[in-house]
Design a protein around this motif. Structure first.
Motif, PDB file in Angstrom:
ATOM      1  N   GLU A 102       0.842  -1.189   0.000  1.00  0.00           N
ATOM      2  CA  GLU A 102       0.000   0.000   0.000  1.00  0.00           C
ATOM      3  C   GLU A 102       0.877   1.237   0.000  1.00  0.00           C
ATOM      4  N   ARG A 103       0.362   2.312  -0.535  1.00  0.00           N
ATOM      5  CA  ARG A 103       1.151   3.513  -0.747  1.00  0.00           C
ATOM      6  C   ARG A 103       1.416   4.271   0.540  1.00  0.00           C
ATOM      7  N   ALA A 104       2.492   5.069   0.493  1.00  0.00           N
ATOM      8  CA  ALA A 104       2.881   5.838   1.674  1.00  0.00           C
ATOM      9  C   ALA A 104       1.782   6.791   2.092  1.00  0.00           C
ATOM     10  N   GLU A 105       1.044   7.365   1.108  1.00  0.00           N
ATOM     11  CA  GLU A 105      -0.002   8.314   1.476  1.00  0.00           C
ATOM     12  C   GLU A 105      -1.138   7.636   2.231  1.00  0.00           C
ATOM     13  N   GLU A 106      -1.360   6.328   1.988  1.00  0.00           N
ATOM     14  CA  GLU A 106      -2.386   5.612   2.741  1.00  0.00           C
ATOM     15  C   GLU A 106      -1.936   5.408   4.181  1.00  0.00           C
ATOM     16  N   HIS A 107      -0.644   5.196   4.375  1.00  0.00           N
ATOM     17  CA  HIS A 107      -0.125   5.103   5.731  1.00  0.00           C
ATOM     18  C   HIS A 107      -0.294   6.439   6.449  1.00  0.00           C
ATOM     19  N   GLU A 108      -0.038   7.534   5.725  1.00  0.00           N
ATOM     20  CA  GLU A 108      -0.212   8.859   6.303  1.00  0.00           C
ATOM     21  C   GLU A 108      -1.674   9.107   6.655  1.00  0.00           C
ATOM     22  N   ALA A 109      -2.583   8.587   5.830  1.00  0.00           N
ATOM     23  CA  ALA A 109      -4.010   8.770   6.105  1.00  0.00           C
ATOM     24  C   ALA A 109      -4.405   8.070   7.400  1.00  0.00           C
ATOM     25  N   ALA A 110      -3.869   6.853   7.622  1.00  0.00           N
ATOM     26  CA  ALA A 110      -4.154   6.151   8.871  1.00  0.00           C
ATOM     27  C   ALA A 110      -3.618   6.950  10.042  1.00  0.00           C
ATOM     28  N   ALA A 111      -2.404   7.476   9.880  1.00  0.00           N
ATOM     29  CA  ALA A 111      -1.811   8.284  10.943  1.00  0.00           C
ATOM     30  C   ALA A 111      -2.619   9.556  11.167  1.00  0.00           C
ATOM     31  N   ALA A 112      -3.240  10.080  10.107  1.00  0.00           N
ATOM     32  CA  ALA A 112      -4.023  11.313  10.232  1.00  0.00           C
ATOM     33  C   ALA A 112      -5.223  11.111  11.139  1.00  0.00           C
ATOM     34  N   ARG A 113      -5.859   9.944  11.074  1.00  0.00           N
ATOM     35  CA  ARG A 113      -7.007   9.703  11.947  1.00  0.00           C
ATOM     36  C   ARG A 113      -6.575   9.560  13.408  1.00  0.00           C
ATOM     37  N   VAL A 114      -5.412   8.966  13.612  1.00  0.00           N
ATOM     38  CA  VAL A 114      -4.891   8.874  14.976  1.00  0.00           C
ATOM     39  C   VAL A 114      -4.617  10.280  15.513  1.00  0.00           C
ATOM     40  N   ALA A 115      -4.000  11.119  14.684  1.00  0.00           N
ATOM     41  CA  ALA A 115      -3.726  12.500  15.104  1.00  0.00           C
ATOM     42  C   ALA A 115      -5.024  13.244  15.389  1.00  0.00           C
ATOM     43  N   ALA A 116      -6.048  13.022  14.552  1.00  0.00           N
ATOM     44  CA  ALA A 116      -7.343  13.671  14.771  1.00  0.00           C
ATOM     45  C   ALA A 116      -7.965  13.219  16.089  1.00  0.00           C
ATOM     46  N   ALA A 117      -7.781  11.938  16.446  1.00  0.00           N
ATOM     47  CA  ALA A 117      -8.299  11.437  17.718  1.00  0.00           C
ATOM     48  C   ALA A 117      -7.586  12.098  18.889  1.00  0.00           C
ATOM     49  N   HIS A 118      -6.273  12.269  18.764  1.00  0.00           N
ATOM     50  CA  HIS A 118      -5.531  12.953  19.827  1.00  0.00           C
ATOM     51  C   HIS A 118      -6.036  14.390  19.999  1.00  0.00           C
ATOM     52  N   GLU A 119      -6.305  15.058  18.871  1.00  0.00           N
ATOM     53  CA  GLU A 119      -6.819  16.433  18.935  1.00  0.00           C
ATOM     54  C   GLU A 119      -8.204  16.458  19.585  1.00  0.00           C
ATOM     55  N   ALA A 120      -9.031  15.461  19.253  1.00  0.00           N
ATOM     56  CA  ALA A 120     -10.378  15.411  19.829  1.00  0.00           C
ATOM     57  C   ALA A 120     -10.320  15.171  21.331  1.00  0.00           C
ATOM     58  N   ILE A 121      -9.421  14.304  21.769  1.00  0.00           N
ATOM     59  CA  ILE A 121      -9.254  14.066  23.215  1.00  0.00           C
ATOM     60  C   ILE A 121      -8.794  15.347  23.897  1.00  0.00           C
ATOM     61  N   GLU A 122      -7.847  16.047  23.266  1.00  0.00           N
ATOM     62  CA  GLU A 122      -7.363  17.301  23.845  1.00  0.00           C
ATOM     63  C   GLU A 122      -8.479  18.338  23.912  1.00  0.00           C
ATOM     64  N   PHE A 123      -9.306  18.399  22.858  1.00  0.00           N
ATOM     65  CA  PHE A 123     -10.440  19.327  22.855  1.00  0.00           C
ATOM     66  C   PHE A 123     -11.350  19.067  24.048  1.00  0.00           C
ATOM     67  N   TRP A 124     -11.703  17.794  24.265  1.00  0.00           N
ATOM     68  CA  TRP A 124     -12.620  17.491  25.348  1.00  0.00           C
ATOM     69  C   TRP A 124     -11.990  17.731  26.714  1.00  0.00           C
ATOM     70  N   ASN A 125     -10.724  17.402  26.855  1.00  0.00           N
ATOM     71  CA  ASN A 125     -10.081  17.638  28.145  1.00  0.00           C
ATOM     72  C   ASN A 125      -9.970  19.126  28.452  1.00  0.00           C
ATOM     73  N   ASP A 126      -9.703  19.944  27.434  1.00  0.00           N
ATOM     74  CA  ASP A 126      -9.685  21.393  27.634  1.00  0.00           C
ATOM     75  C   ASP A 126     -11.077  21.903  28.010  1.00  0.00           C
ATOM     76  N   THR A 127     -12.105  21.358  27.325  1.00  0.00           N
ATOM     77  CA  THR A 127     -13.483  21.768  27.608  1.00  0.00           C
ATOM     78  C   THR A 127     -13.887  21.375  29.019  1.00  0.00           C
ATOM     79  N   LEU A 128     -13.568  20.151  29.409  1.00  0.00           N
ATOM     80  CA  LEU A 128     -13.934  19.667  30.742  1.00  0.00           C
ATOM     81  C   LEU A 128     -13.188  20.441  31.829  1.00  0.00           C
ATOM     82  N   LEU A 129     -11.933  20.775  31.560  1.00  0.00           N
ATOM     83  CA  LEU A 129     -11.173  21.579  32.519  1.00  0.00           C
ATOM     84  C   LEU A 129     -11.801  22.955  32.669  1.00  0.00           C
ATOM     85  N   ASP A 130     -12.189  23.558  31.542  1.00  0.00           N
ATOM     86  CA  ASP A 130     -12.826  24.871  31.563  1.00  0.00           C
ATOM     87  C   ASP A 130     -14.134  24.849  32.342  1.00  0.00           C
ATOM     88  N   LEU A 131     -14.846  23.731  32.256  1.00  0.00           N
ATOM     89  CA  LEU A 131     -16.124  23.599  32.969  1.00  0.00           C
ATOM     90  C   LEU A 131     -15.926  23.259  34.443  1.00  0.00           C
TER      91      LEU A 131
END
Length: 199
Positions: A17-46
């Motif tokens: 499989e192509r390198a860009e497909e590997h990057e795409a898989a990594a992109a979803r992991v990065a997006a999940a990390h960002e989503a976790i950070e978003f919620w933790n920042d929101t919960l801390l603010d609350l």
């Protein structure tokens, strides 16, 4: 405890499989990390007593095929609450995983979901492929993952609104050329305070 550990699972590109497909898989992991950070920042603010903590990241786990099958079974329910005797049982391998929230990055064209397990004390979150719309558009993945994590925190859909927890709604709503999380409503902020009191 007040923290909600999450085990994130993703599929690894197979040989050839192509390198860009590997990057795409990594992109979803990065997006999940960002989503976790978003919620933790929101919960801390609350000022509430809940946090999301990543405990484990498994790449191409041996149970991928079983999780893909279970993901499809849940998706075919189309979000309806089936009677207990008609609800597909989770694979034993999923039940054995640690974490209150298991996030699975599927290769299928489904609608992403957060499915309750064990009397709503645990959740299986299935995230659709990002090889096709809507997740192939900029900014969509982080918001869809954050949306589903919002369900694990006790939030529900709030109608066709330009907010994170919209539903039913078109997920292309999240499309943006700059990285941004859509907001939650004041009512949702109050619900989080009610569900997750201060430490």
């Amino acid at each position: 405890g007040q923290d909600r550990p999450a085990a994130a699972l993703c599929d690894r590109p197979r040989d050839g499989e192509r390198a860009e497909e590997h990057e795409a898989a990594a992109a979803r992991v990065a997006a999940a990390h960002e989503a976790i950070e978003f919620w933790n920042d929101t919960l801390l603010d609350l000022g509430v007593g809940r946090r999301l903590i990543e405990r484990r990241l498994a790449v191409a786990p041996a149970i991928t095929r079983r999780l893909e099958g279970y993901t499809r079974q849940i998706w075919l329910l189309a979000g309806r609450a089936a009677p207990p005797d008609e609800t597909p049982p989770p694979p034993e391998e999923l039940t054995a995983l640690g974490g209150d929230v298991v996030v699975f990055f599927s290769s299928q064209r489904i609608f992403s979901f957060a499915w309750p397990l064990a009397n709503r004390t645990r959740f299986f979150v299935g995230i659709q492929t990002d090889a096709a719309p809507p997740l192939s558009y900029p900014n969509v993945s982080r918001n869809i993952i954050a949306h589903e994590l919002g369900h694990t925190l006790g939030l529900e859909h709030n109608g066709y609104t330009p907010t994170l927890m919209c539903g039913p709604c078109e997920h292309l709503l999240y499309h943006s050329d700059r990285p941004v999380f859509f907001p939650i409503t004041e009512h949702e902020r109050e619900r989080l305070r009610l569900l997750h009191p201060p430490r």
